[in-house]
Write an enzyme that holds these catalytic residues in place. Structure first.
Site, short mmCIF file in Angstrom:
data_model
loop_
_atom_site.label_atom_id
_atom_site.label_comp_id
_atom_site.label_asym_id
_atom_site.label_seq_id
_atom_site.Cartn_x
_atom_site.Cartn_y
_atom_site.Cartn_z
N ILE A 64 0.82 -1.21 0.00
CA ILE A 64 0.00 0.00 0.00
C ILE A 64 0.86 1.27 0.00
O ILE A 64 0.65 2.18 -0.79
CB ILE A 64 -0.95 0.00 1.23
CG1 ILE A 64 -1.94 -1.17 1.11
CG2 ILE A 64 -1.69 1.32 1.37
CD1 ILE A 64 -2.79 -1.16 -0.12
N LYS A 106 -13.96 1.52 7.27
CA LYS A 106 -13.01 0.65 6.57
C LYS A 106 -13.19 -0.82 6.99
O LYS A 106 -13.24 -1.72 6.15
CB LYS A 106 -11.57 1.11 6.85
CG LYS A 106 -10.48 0.18 6.39
CD LYS A 106 -10.43 0.03 4.88
CE LYS A 106 -9.63 -1.20 4.49
NZ LYS A 106 -9.59 -1.45 3.07
N HIS A 111 -32.18 -11.53 -10.60
CA HIS A 111 -33.14 -10.78 -9.78
C HIS A 111 -32.60 -9.36 -9.60
O HIS A 111 -31.40 -9.19 -9.34
CB HIS A 111 -33.28 -11.50 -8.43
CG HIS A 111 -34.31 -10.90 -7.52
ND1 HIS A 111 -34.16 -9.67 -6.95
CD2 HIS A 111 -35.50 -11.39 -7.08
CE1 HIS A 111 -35.21 -9.41 -6.20
NE2 HIS A 111 -36.05 -10.45 -6.26
N CYS A 149 -6.33 -8.44 4.13
CA CYS A 149 -7.50 -7.64 4.55
C CYS A 149 -8.71 -8.47 4.96
O CYS A 149 -9.09 -8.48 6.13
CB CYS A 149 -7.89 -6.69 3.42
SG CYS A 149 -6.59 -5.51 3.02
N1 LIG Z 1 -2.38 -5.18 0.91
C1 LIG Z 1 -3.62 -4.77 0.66
O1 LIG Z 1 -4.26 -5.22 -0.27
C2 LIG Z 1 -4.26 -3.70 1.52
C3 LIG Z 1 -5.40 -3.03 1.04
C4 LIG Z 1 -5.96 -2.01 1.81
C5 LIG Z 1 -5.41 -1.72 3.06
N2 LIG Z 1 -4.33 -2.42 3.52
C6 LIG Z 1 -3.77 -2.06 4.82
O2 LIG Z 1 -2.58 -1.28 4.60
C7 LIG Z 1 -1.65 -1.52 5.67
C8 LIG Z 1 -0.31 -1.92 5.08
O3 LIG Z 1 -0.48 -3.15 4.42
P1 LIG Z 1 0.56 -3.66 3.33
O4 LIG Z 1 -0.11 -4.77 2.60
O5 LIG Z 1 1.11 -2.53 2.56
O6 LIG Z 1 1.72 -4.25 4.30
P2 LIG Z 1 3.19 -4.69 3.87
O7 LIG Z 1 3.61 -5.70 4.85
O8 LIG Z 1 3.22 -5.01 2.40
O9 LIG Z 1 4.07 -3.37 4.06
C9 LIG Z 1 4.31 -2.77 5.27
C10 LIG Z 1 5.70 -2.16 5.24
O10 LIG Z 1 5.88 -1.41 6.46
C11 LIG Z 1 7.23 -1.54 6.87
N3 LIG Z 1 7.29 -1.19 8.28
C12 LIG Z 1 6.69 -1.82 9.33
N4 LIG Z 1 6.90 -1.14 10.47
C13 LIG Z 1 7.64 -0.05 10.14
C14 LIG Z 1 8.15 1.03 10.88
N5 LIG Z 1 7.96 1.14 12.19
N6 LIG Z 1 8.86 1.97 10.22
C15 LIG Z 1 9.07 1.87 8.88
N7 LIG Z 1 8.61 0.88 8.14
C16 LIG Z 1 7.87 -0.08 8.75
C17 LIG Z 1 7.58 -2.99 6.54
O11 LIG Z 1 8.96 -3.17 6.44
C18 LIG Z 1 6.83 -3.17 5.21
O12 LIG Z 1 7.67 -2.91 4.09
C19 LIG Z 1 -2.28 -2.59 6.56
O13 LIG Z 1 -2.95 -1.98 7.63
C20 LIG Z 1 -3.30 -3.25 5.64
O14 LIG Z 1 -4.36 -3.83 6.34
C21 LIG Z 1 -3.72 -3.38 2.76
#
Ligand SMILES: NC(=O)c1ccc[n+]([C@@H]2O[C@H](COP(=O)([O-])OP(=O)(O)OC[C@H]3O[C@@H](n4cnc5c(N)ncnc54)[C@H](O)[C@@H]3O)[C@@H](O)[C@H]2O)c1
Length: 405
Positions: free
Chosen positions: A10, A198, A236, A252
């Site tokens: 994201i 959300k 329908h 998610c």
């Molecule tokens: N993946 C999806 O399809 C999706 C869709 C909508 C919402 N979300 C939400 O978005 C959020 C992120 O999800 P994602 O899929 O991108 O996760 P992800 O695991 O792909 O990415 C998260 C990133 O954050 C970094 N990180 C973690 N803690 C950190 C910190 N303290 N400082 C700096 N970097 C840090 C990690 O190294 C990682 O690269 C979540 O809450 C998820 O529920 C995800």
């Protein structure tokens, strides 16, 4: 300047999108390898249109670093798992990131949490951080993300968004930053409503998928074709049933609804049951596989292969994937480690016995469980030769050797 914290599925496309639309952006992630990869000019996951967006953002001057920046706006997009025991949100990543932001943020900065969080997370876990740090000057905002992997670039541009803020003026200012690229409608509300909205959206999806999965089981017992039942029912004017499948994966839909069950355990019964129904599907597909094997006199697990490791088609994300869940059950019933697995989207080794070409995969197989309908095989059962196909995604058409849900 905007500092996007967390450059995963994201955070990265969000940072790139803002940068390529004229916002000054620095992306920060504490994963050194990830930042090095981006700085070497490579994206970190496969997604339609991401490489082009990356090139545009680099041209616009985006920077990537492990360090948090001094700037006016922070967008936190770190993981938000749930605690598997009490089912509540585990806010540790959000708390850690916000703490670090507060240690560098200048007076009057805005802290936007884009991660999905359960209702009251800001009040319970983030607001106290501001109080402890004596940072009442920092503006809090929640701007949850709705995009779907596989169509992220399009959806970032076109989806409607929600911005929750304590102060509506701050909400409008953050809405303007998102409006630099977002062509959808942006609703500004309070933080708790944004948090709940959300989680409700993903819960709506989970519950409706569970309904179709339950219909699939009922139709199987009753000797009816669930796909045909749904196709006709959806004629329908007020019915729109989703497709059943082998389970629900990703970061998610199988995760966020648990936040409500964890926080409202006495009330969220229907939601709990829906999640349990979806979680039962990999085991259900395994049972269909065992039945088909029995019917054909096959006892050797080495003759069974699983096509697809990701949680949905045409992405490389394997988090919470139904295949991983099914492999766990297979260990018990069928020596899962003997079952070959292939996914054209997953180059890295994720499970034992994973192979990396269709040819190697099909060699010696009599049964293929098609767990993901990647474009490579969707509507092309001939890609698997004349093998027995277990087809919970309904992508292989009809045939004597095709077993649907
Ligand atoms: N993946 C999806 O399809 C999706 C869709 C909508 C919402 N979300 C939400 O978005 C959020 C992120 O999800 P994602 O899929 O991108 O996760 P992800 O695991 O792909 O990415 C998260 C990133 O954050 C970094 N990180 C973690 N803690 C950190 C910190 N303290 N400082 C700096 N970097 C840090 C990690 O190294 C990682 O690269 C979540 O809450 C998820 O529920 C995800």
């Amino acid at each position: 300047m905007v500092n996007v914290i967390g450059l995963g599925y994201i955070g990265l496309p969000t940072a790139l999108m803002m940068a390529s639309h004229g916002v000054e952006v620095v992306g920060t992630d504490y994963n050194k390898e990830l930042v090095d990869t981006l700085n070497a000019g490579h994206t970190t996951f496969k997604e339609e249109g991401l490489d082009e967006l990356f090139a545009a953002a680099l041209k616009a001057g985006i920077k990537f670093t492990n360090e948090y920046q001094v700037c006016d706006t922070y967008i936190v997009s770190v993981p938000t798992p749930y605690d598997k025991l009490d089912k509540k949100i585990d806010p540790c990543y959000v708390v850690a990131a916000c703490k670090t932001v507060l240690s560098v943020a200048p007076k009057g900065a805005t802290l936007v949490i884009e991660s999905t969080i359960s209702p009251n997370t800001v009040d319970r876990f983030v607001r106290p951080l501001l109080e402890e740090a004596g940072r009442g000057d920092v503006n809090l905002v929640h701007a949850p993300e709705r995009i779907i992997p596989g169509n992220m670039v399009y959806e970032l541009l076109h989806n409607n968004r929600t911005i929750g803020a304590d102060d509506p003026e701050v909400g409008e200012a953050v809405a303007k930053v998102y409006a630099s690229f977002c062509q959808g409608e942006i609703s500004v509300t309070d933080i708790r409503t944004a948090e709940m909205t959300k989680v409700v959206e993903n819960t709506y999806r989970a519950v409706n998928i569970a309904f179709s999965n339950e219909l699939a089981k009922i139709c199987r017992i009753g000797g009816m074709d669930v796909a045909e039942v749904i196709r006709i029912a959806n004629k329908h004017p007020r019915v729109s049933i989703l497709n059943p499948g082998p389970g629900v994966g990703g970061h998610c839909i199988p995760v966020d609804p648990w936040f409500l069950v964890g926080d409202y355990p006495e009330t969220a019964n229907f939601i709990r049951l829906a999640l349990q129904t979806n979680a039962s599907m990999p085991e259900y597909v395994l049972q269909r596989t065992l039945d088909a094997m029995k019917e054909h006199g096959i006892t050797d697990a080495a003759k069974v292969g699983i096509y697809g490791l990701t949680y949905k088609e045409d992405v490389d994300d394997v988090r919470e994937s139904p295949t991983l869940q099914m492999l766990d059950s297979m260990e018990e019933h069928l020596c899962g480690h003997a079952v070959k697995v292939y996914d054209p989207w997953v180059e890295r080794d994720v499970v034992p016995n994973q192979v990396h070409s269709m040819e190697e995969f099909l060699d010696g197989l009599e049964v293929v469980v098609v767990m993901v309908g990647h474009s490579q095989v969707k509507g092309r059962p001939e890609a698997f030769g004349n093998r027995i196909l277990i087809d919970p995604r309904n992508v292989c058409g009809d045939g004597e050797k095709v077993y649907k849900l």
